[in-house]
Scaffold this active site. Structure first.
Site, PDB file in Angstrom:
ATOM      1  N   HIS A 207       0.801  -1.018   0.035  1.00  0.00           N
ATOM      2  CA  HIS A 207      -0.148   0.001   0.103  1.00  0.00           C
ATOM      3  C   HIS A 207       0.830   1.309   0.060  1.00  0.00           C
ATOM      4  CE1 HIS A 207      -4.262  -1.337   0.611  1.00  0.00           C
ATOM      5  NE2 HIS A 207      -3.460  -2.599   0.065  1.00  0.00           N
TER       6      HIS A 207
ATOM      7  N   SER B 191       0.015  -1.179  -6.515  1.00  0.00           N
ATOM      8  CA  SER B 191       0.370  -2.221  -7.215  1.00  0.00           C
ATOM      9  C   SER B 191       1.056  -2.073  -8.412  1.00  0.00           C
ATOM     10  CB  SER B 191      -1.278  -2.972  -7.412  1.00  0.00           C
ATOM     11  OG  SER B 191      -1.965  -3.391  -6.274  1.00  0.00           O
TER      12      SER B 191
ATOM     13  N   LYS C 182     -14.294  -8.151  -8.363  1.00  0.00           N
ATOM     14  CA  LYS C 182     -13.350  -9.174  -9.409  1.00  0.00           C
ATOM     15  C   LYS C 182     -12.748 -10.120  -8.583  1.00  0.00           C
ATOM     16  CE  LYS C 182     -10.566  -8.839 -13.450  1.00  0.00           C
ATOM     17  NZ  LYS C 182      -9.497  -8.244 -14.310  1.00  0.00           N
ATOM     18  N   ASP C 183     -12.115  -9.699  -7.409  1.00  0.00           N
ATOM     19  CA  ASP C 183     -11.769 -10.919  -6.454  1.00  0.00           C
ATOM     20  C   ASP C 183     -12.742 -11.737  -6.125  1.00  0.00           C
ATOM     21  OD1 ASP C 183      -9.093  -9.900  -6.618  1.00  0.00           O
ATOM     22  OD2 ASP C 183      -9.278  -8.682  -4.690  1.00  0.00           O
TER      23      ASP C 183
ATOM     24  N   GLU D 226       5.832 -34.165  -0.661  1.00  0.00           N
ATOM     25  CA  GLU D 226       4.601 -33.678  -1.118  1.00  0.00           C
ATOM     26  C   GLU D 226       4.789 -33.125  -2.669  1.00  0.00           C
ATOM     27  OE1 GLU D 226       1.879 -35.006   0.470  1.00  0.00           O
ATOM     28  OE2 GLU D 226       1.198 -33.008   1.076  1.00  0.00           O
TER      29      GLU D 226
HETATM   30  C1  HEM Z   1       0.083 -21.744   6.708  1.00  0.00           C
HETATM   31  C2  HEM Z   1      -1.003 -22.816   7.002  1.00  0.00           C
HETATM   32  C3  HEM Z   1      -0.700 -24.148   6.971  1.00  0.00           C
HETATM   33  C4  HEM Z   1      -0.217 -25.038   6.213  1.00  0.00           C
HETATM   34  C5  HEM Z   1       0.310 -24.799   4.997  1.00  0.00           C
HETATM   35  C6  HEM Z   1      -0.785 -26.410   6.728  1.00  0.00           C
HETATM   36  C7  HEM Z   1      -0.213 -27.697   6.359  1.00  0.00           C
HETATM   37  C8  HEM Z   1      -0.486 -28.807   6.718  1.00  0.00           C
HETATM   38  C9  HEM Z   1      -0.257 -30.149   6.210  1.00  0.00           C
HETATM   39  C10 HEM Z   1       0.432 -30.298   4.712  1.00  0.00           C
HETATM   40  C11 HEM Z   1      -0.991 -31.111   7.036  1.00  0.00           C
HETATM   41  C12 HEM Z   1      -0.928 -32.388   6.802  1.00  0.00           C
HETATM   42  C13 HEM Z   1      -2.138 -32.766   6.121  1.00  0.00           C
HETATM   43  C14 HEM Z   1      -2.522 -34.627   6.196  1.00  0.00           C
HETATM   44  O1  HEM Z   1      -1.796 -35.149   5.497  1.00  0.00           O
HETATM   45  O2  HEM Z   1      -3.085 -35.073   6.958  1.00  0.00           O
HETATM   46  C15 HEM Z   1      -1.210 -30.373   8.279  1.00  0.00           C
HETATM   47  C16 HEM Z   1      -1.668 -31.173   9.348  1.00  0.00           C
HETATM   48  C17 HEM Z   1      -2.137 -30.437  10.506  1.00  0.00           C
HETATM   49  N1  HEM Z   1      -2.319 -29.088  10.709  1.00  0.00           N
HETATM   50 FE1  HEM Z   1      -1.832 -27.625   9.474  1.00  0.00          FE
HETATM   51  N2  HEM Z   1      -1.303 -25.994   7.906  1.00  0.00           N
HETATM   52  C18 HEM Z   1      -1.401 -24.854   8.255  1.00  0.00           C
HETATM   53  C19 HEM Z   1      -1.984 -24.036   9.263  1.00  0.00           C
HETATM   54  C20 HEM Z   1      -2.239 -24.845  10.623  1.00  0.00           C
HETATM   55  C21 HEM Z   1      -2.851 -24.169  11.635  1.00  0.00           C
HETATM   56  C22 HEM Z   1      -3.053 -22.731  11.761  1.00  0.00           C
HETATM   57  C23 HEM Z   1      -3.177 -24.989  12.538  1.00  0.00           C
HETATM   58  C24 HEM Z   1      -3.605 -25.157  14.127  1.00  0.00           C
HETATM   59  C25 HEM Z   1      -4.319 -23.905  14.612  1.00  0.00           C
HETATM   60  C26 HEM Z   1      -2.976 -26.571  12.085  1.00  0.00           C
HETATM   61  C27 HEM Z   1      -2.853 -27.629  12.683  1.00  0.00           C
HETATM   62  C28 HEM Z   1      -2.825 -28.779  12.039  1.00  0.00           C
HETATM   63  C29 HEM Z   1      -3.092 -30.056  12.688  1.00  0.00           C
HETATM   64  C30 HEM Z   1      -3.634 -30.393  13.932  1.00  0.00           C
HETATM   65  C31 HEM Z   1      -2.687 -31.126  11.472  1.00  0.00           C
HETATM   66  C32 HEM Z   1      -2.754 -32.691  11.873  1.00  0.00           C
HETATM   67  C33 HEM Z   1      -3.988 -33.114  11.306  1.00  0.00           C
HETATM   68  C34 HEM Z   1      -3.894 -33.922   9.894  1.00  0.00           C
HETATM   69  O3  HEM Z   1      -2.737 -33.988   9.562  1.00  0.00           O
HETATM   70  O4  HEM Z   1      -4.819 -33.959   9.136  1.00  0.00           O
HETATM   71  N3  HEM Z   1      -2.303 -26.112  10.659  1.00  0.00           N
HETATM   72  N4  HEM Z   1      -1.011 -29.282   8.071  1.00  0.00           N
END
Ligand code: HEM
Lengths: 270, 422
Positions: free
Chosen positions: B216, B220, B244-245, B288
């Site tokens: 900002h 942009s 548009k978004d 992945e």
């Molecule tokens: C930048 C954002 C985020 C990304 C890119 C991300 C990515 C991931 C990925 C790739 C997995 C594995 C999925 C699977 O194979 O099951 C995962 C699992 C998990 N994430 Fe995140 N996550 C993000 C944000 C968060 C936040 C903010 C929380 C909690 C407040 C969280 C909690 C969990 C938990 C509890 C799991 C285990 C459950 C599972 O594997 O399905 N994540 N996350």
């Protein structure tokens, strides 16, 4: 312009380098293939039409129930299914009475009595499926050292999913002449390495169906795979049905939003 | 400056708050009246999409965390518990899992948009660098999240990637032990990864905030890559770009929903449905999909330390990109040669992705090396030289000129089309 063709030239160069580098590598692979007299790759998986395929697919209830019968009478002698509760069987259309009876047919640990001695009690719908072996060591000891994998999410845990499971169950053959089999192993076309520690679990007439369907190997395999696919994805029908509604709604929303966008932007046309 | 703010808002409650804390005025200035170039194409949706995606990840993540158990004996089962017993648990889990893939799709497109239209050039260098920081944090977050379900790929992926640090001379092995909190990937590792996986997304929110502040200040970029010359070149963000978004968000949600509801394991590795087993290495350890190009670079270098350095270098080079590209012209539309090498870079990165998914044998090794070489050549050699040699096409006088000539307010749907034939 002098460098008009920079990109094509670079691409050509890269292709040349790749080809030059690849020739010896390819030759090496040929030699390696030639050296091995045994087949090295499994044939490609059969592609079956499943009731649960596609965005509108559902589980064929009758098939899944026959599949459960097979699990109960055959597979559960070796394979656990730890993630499932007996109550989950309502998902393939079994009634509460049937589920109670199925659960009650096994004895499960029931805590301790007033003397502090561990006791057993008949199973309840709220109990997990009973495992055939108390621990991994016992399972291996009874299976020639191999561990029968838990079947709760087996359908998701193998490349090819249901088609692979079907292929394994129907892929038993006599070993080709000259192949040295390890003791206790069976020859299977689709198992990596071709030697599997599971003896052929299903043949024609391995079970008796009560609904008049003929228990051929093909039918049995399809039924138990339908059951295993349900077991690994019990949410599938609800998921797809919700999905259809969500997608329809989003298509509508996209249309309305796009029309609104056109209207708002139209005042910019001078 | 101390003192109450003189708010213009009519609603008494809004006015009362705004007088004491002018957040409504801030939003009004930064998101409603904010003057925005009038010629964005749909590639300018991807920043907003990334923002939406981040919120989806946090929302689904918080609900997952209510039911997840970070313990090696229970993690795998707790995921299945979420899938089977928690109300709508399958939706929350599949949305989170596929949300990670959607996030990388969105952010990669957002980044390549920046590369094509020269959005990293002065005065937007800092904005770009903050974006690279976000990308790194996302990678760390996704890597640690993937460990949480404690399947075979979780365990072995964590083992392979953390072991990379052992390539550092002298202190490498100690660093790895320190990362693990023990002598192998185990419960201590799972616990710290869980803690950090919960923390980092909020750090990302913070960096996104700075990313937007920087945006900002500079304003942009736009598909022509030329500066805004007069108010005629801009339109207020609201309602033109909010709507548009919104169109973009609808299409994004459609793709997302198709994945989650009809093919939730499209990007998943079957091996991760096998509980982690430290005694049994899977036939192939594949990260992945969004890490595959980097994994390919790592494996293309015969030396371990060299591979690790090249892998990290492939992102580090983006930090200095604003100074590597010596051309004063931003948009590739007016850079006939850059336009070509840009697509070569895209091909190289896609090829690296394919290489990363295959065993390092035969032709794949060669493709991997050629593509790695090109990746670094592109940034370190071609871009610095090209800026000096290339003859750019004549730039339009202002944003509104070609827009009027084109007959419509914006060259909608047809982004990246050259305005003039060379
Ligand atoms: C930048 C954002 C985020 C990304 C890119 C991300 C990515 C991931 C990925 C790739 C997995 C594995 C999925 C699977 O194979 O099951 C995962 C699992 C998990 N994430 Fe995140 N996550 C993000 C944000 C968060 C936040 C903010 C929380 C909690 C407040 C969280 C909690 C969990 C938990 C509890 C799991 C285990 C459950 C599972 O594997 O399905 N994540 N996350």
């Amino acid at each position: 312009m002098r460098f008009k063709y920079v990109a094509p030239a670079l691409l050509l160069g890269a292709a040349l380098v790749t080809a030059l580098g690849a020739a010896p590598a390819a030759a090496q692979q040929d030699v390696a293939k030639f050296k091995q007299s045994q087949p090295t790759e499994a044939p490609s998986l059969p592609k079956l039409a499943w009731s649960f395929d596609g965005p509108f697919g559902t589980f064929d209830r009758a098939s899944a129930q026959r599949g459960f019968l097979i699990y109960q009478q055959v597979c559960s002698a070796c394979h656990s299914m730890d993630q499932l509760y007996y109550r989950n069987l309502s998902g393939i259309g079994l009634s509460e009475e049937q589920i109670k009876a199925i659960a009650a047919s096994v004895q499960v640990p029931g805590g301790v009595n007033d003397q502090g001695q561990p006791i057993e009690r008949p199973g309840l719908p709220s109990d997990h499926f009973k495992a055939p072996f108390p621990n991994e060591e016992a399972a291996r000891a009874a299976n020639n050292g191999a561990l029968p994998p838990d079947q709760s999410v087996l359908e998701l845990a193998r490349e090819g999913g249901p088609n692979y499971l079907y292929a394994i169950l129907t892929g038993y053959r006599d070993p080709p002449a000259g192949l040295k089999m390890q003791p206790g192993m069976s020859y299977n076309l689709y198992f990596p390495g071709f030697q599997i520690a599971m003896p052929q679990p299903l043949q024609d007439d391995s079970v008796q169906y009560t609904d008049g369907v003929k228990p051929t190997l093909d039918q049995e395999a399809k039924d138990v795979v339908t059951f295993l696919t349900w077991a690994a994805n019990p949410e599938m029908e609800e998921r797809k049905q919700t999905g259809v509604r969500v997608v329809l709604f989003l298509v509508f929303l996209t249309g309305v939003t796009y029309a609104t966008k056109r209207r708002i932007w139209s005042d910019l046309h001078h | 400056m101390v003192g109450l703010y003189k708010s213009d808002f009519k609603n008494p409650v809004v006015n009362w708050i705004d007088t004491r804390m002018p957040v409504f005025t801030l939003m009004q200035k930064e998101y409603a009246a904010f003057p925005t170039p009038k010629n964005f194409n749909y590639f300018w949706n991807f920043g907003a999409l990334a923002m939406v995606n981040l919120m989806i990840m946090i929302a689904t993540g918080v609900f997952l965390a209510m039911n997840y158990t970070p313990n090696v004996a229970m993690a795998f089962n707790s995921i299945e518990h979420i899938m089977r017993d928690v109300n709508w648990g399958w939706l929350i889990r599949y949305a989170h899992m596929n949300g990670a893939s959607m996030f990388f799709i969105v952010v990669y497109i957002h980044t390549f948009r920046g590369l094509y239209y020269g959005s990293y050039k002065a005065p937007r260098e800092l904005l770009w660098m903050l974006g690279v920081v976000i990308l790194l944090l996302m990678m760390a977050t996704a890597f640690m999240g993937y460990v949480l379900p404690w399947g075979q790929m979780s365990y072995w992926g964590a083992t392979v990637i953390t072991n990379l640090f052992s390539a550092i001379p002298l202190v490498g092995p100690s660093i790895v032990t320190w990362l693990w909190g023990g002598f192998s990937v185990d419960n201590a590792t799972l616990n710290r990864f869980y803690s950090l996986h919960y923390l980092l997304p909020f750090v990302i929110v913070g960096v996104v905030f700075f990313h937007v502040i920087a945006l900002h200040i500079t304003g942009s970029n736009n598909p022509l890559g030329i500066d805004v010359k007069s108010p005629q070149d801009t339109i207020p963000f609201h309602p033109y770009y909010t709507i548009k978004d919104s169109v973009g968000i609808c299409v994004y949600l459609l793709v997302f929903a198709a994945l989650v509801f009809f093919s939730p394991n499209f990007f998943a590795s079957p091996d991760n449905y096998i509980p982690a087993n430290p005694l049994q290495t899977p036939a192939e350890i594949v990260p992945e999909w969004y890490f595959l190009p980097f994994y390919a670079i790592l494996r293309s270098v015969p030396n371990k330390l060299g591979g690790v350095m090249m892998m990290f270098g492939s992102i580090m080079v983006l930090f200095v990109l604003p100074w590597l590209d010596t051309s004063p012209v931003r948009s590739a539309r007016f850079r006939p040669i850059y336009r070509q090498v840009f697509w070569l870079l895209v091909i190289a990165v896609l090829a690296l992705g394919a290489v990363g998914a295959h065993r390092p044998q035969g032709i794949w090794v060669v493709i991997g090396r050629v593509a790695t070489l090109y990746y670094f050549l592109h940034f370190l050699v071609i871009l610095p030289i090209l800026g000096k040699l290339e003859r750019p096409l004549p730039l339009p006088e202002s944003i509104s000129r070609p827009v009027i000539r084109g007959g419509g307010p914006m060259p909608g749907g047809a982004p990246a089309k050259p305005m003039e034939k060379p």
